[in-house]
Write a protein that holds these residues in place. Structure first.
Motif, PDB file in Angstrom:
ATOM      1  N   UNK A 295       0.779  -1.234   0.000  1.00  0.00           N
ATOM      2  CA  UNK A 295       0.000   0.000   0.000  1.00  0.00           C
ATOM      3  C   UNK A 295       0.807   1.277   0.000  1.00  0.00           C
ATOM      4  N   UNK A 296       2.089   1.209  -0.323  1.00  0.00           N
ATOM      5  CA  UNK A 296       2.942   2.392  -0.307  1.00  0.00           C
ATOM      6  C   UNK A 296       2.958   3.091  -1.664  1.00  0.00           C
ATOM      7  N   UNK A 297       2.694   4.387  -1.677  1.00  0.00           N
ATOM      8  CA  UNK A 297       2.750   5.149  -2.916  1.00  0.00           C
ATOM      9  C   UNK A 297       4.170   5.262  -3.445  1.00  0.00           C
ATOM     10  N   UNK A 298       5.127   5.017  -2.572  1.00  0.00           N
ATOM     11  CA  UNK A 298       6.526   5.065  -3.003  1.00  0.00           C
ATOM     12  C   UNK A 298       6.843   3.936  -3.978  1.00  0.00           C
ATOM     13  N   UNK A 299       6.002   2.895  -3.977  1.00  0.00           N
ATOM     14  CA  UNK A 299       6.242   1.738  -4.840  1.00  0.00           C
ATOM     15  C   UNK A 299       5.068   1.430  -5.767  1.00  0.00           C
ATOM     16  N   UNK A 300       3.877   1.909  -5.414  1.00  0.00           N
ATOM     17  CA  UNK A 300       2.683   1.625  -6.225  1.00  0.00           C
ATOM     18  C   UNK A 300       1.951   2.943  -6.502  1.00  0.00           C
ATOM     19  N   UNK A 301       2.201   3.514  -7.676  1.00  0.00           N
ATOM     20  CA  UNK A 301       1.688   4.847  -8.006  1.00  0.00           C
ATOM     21  C   UNK A 301       0.176   4.884  -8.189  1.00  0.00           C
ATOM     22  N   UNK A 302      -0.432   3.779  -8.580  1.00  0.00           N
ATOM     23  CA  UNK A 302      -1.830   3.804  -9.024  1.00  0.00           C
ATOM     24  C   UNK A 302      -2.843   3.512  -7.920  1.00  0.00           C
ATOM     25  N   UNK A 303      -2.427   3.428  -6.639  1.00  0.00           N
ATOM     26  CA  UNK A 303      -3.366   3.018  -5.593  1.00  0.00           C
ATOM     27  C   UNK A 303      -4.221   4.163  -5.059  1.00  0.00           C
ATOM     28  N   UNK A 304      -3.918   5.393  -5.432  1.00  0.00           N
ATOM     29  CA  UNK A 304      -4.760   6.533  -5.081  1.00  0.00           C
ATOM     30  C   UNK A 304      -5.028   6.681  -3.602  1.00  0.00           C
TER      31      UNK A 304
END
Length: 202
Positions: free
Chosen positions: A175-184
């Motif tokens: 769930x980290x935006x640092x690794x998964x850009x598309x999770x909003x």
């Protein structure tokens, strides 16, 4: 020769007579008196709870805390803000799984103090030392630096404070935006906070 030998003998005698430096005393961590709280936040919500210390110690020299180590049982994690039993069980199950702490394979987390440096001029009620130490979570070790309040009084050594940890440095990337850009707005922030109060006795 006598002029050289006599002063040397006096110096040696002085060293022999000097009191030995005070050894470190081990104060054992009291799990029933110590607390460890945590708080994690996501974009739309957050949770807080506790984890239990299982053991450790604080090292004391000249009535000052100079070192120590603690052990935490990751299987004891719970969210105190979740009151529904089913939701609590689901939350704990997720936190204990491989997405987060992987408690079955890595049941213990540890922290070992490397150094404690006094903060000059600290108020009586404020943090009075900077702690540097190595934290191990999920088998990964990172060095942390944070302020804390430490002291020794009436046979009790204590350390309390707050430390902010980047979970991704320990491999907790879910769930980290640092690794998964598309999770909003489903993103979980990388940083979480630990509030600790360690109480140790001889």
């Amino acid at each position: 020769m006598k002029k050289i030998l006599f002063p040397a003998l006096l110096a040696f005698a002085g060293l022999a007579a000097a009191p030995a430096a005070q050894a470190q005393t081990v104060y054992k961590l009291q799990p029933q008196l110590s607390t460890l709280g945590w708080e994690g936040k996501a974009v739309t919500h957050g949770h807080n709870g506790t984890i239990q210390f299982t053991g450790g110690d604080l090292l004391v020299k000249d009535n000052t805390v100079v070192g120590g180590a603690t052990t935490v049982d990751m299987k004891t994690i719970k969210a105190t803000d979740i009151k529904d039993a089913e939701t609590q069980a689901k939350f704990v199950g997720h936190m204990s799984g491989d997405d987060f702490f992987g408690s079955d394979k890595n049941p213990m987390s540890t922290f070992k103090i490397v150094s404690i440096t006094p903060i000059k001029g600290a108020a009586a009620t404020a943090d009075n030392a900077t702690i540097v130490g190595d934290m191990m979570i999920k088998g990964v070790t990172n060095r942390l630096t944070f302020p804390a309040k430490v002291g020794v009084k009436n046979g009790v050594a204590a350390a309390s404070g707050k430390v902010i940890i980047d979970r991704t440095k320990f491999g907790l990337k879910y769930g980290s935006k640092s690794f998964f850009d598309s999770i909003g707005d489903k993103a979980i922030y990388d940083d979480f906070t630990l509030d600790f109060n360690v109480v140790a006795k001889q």
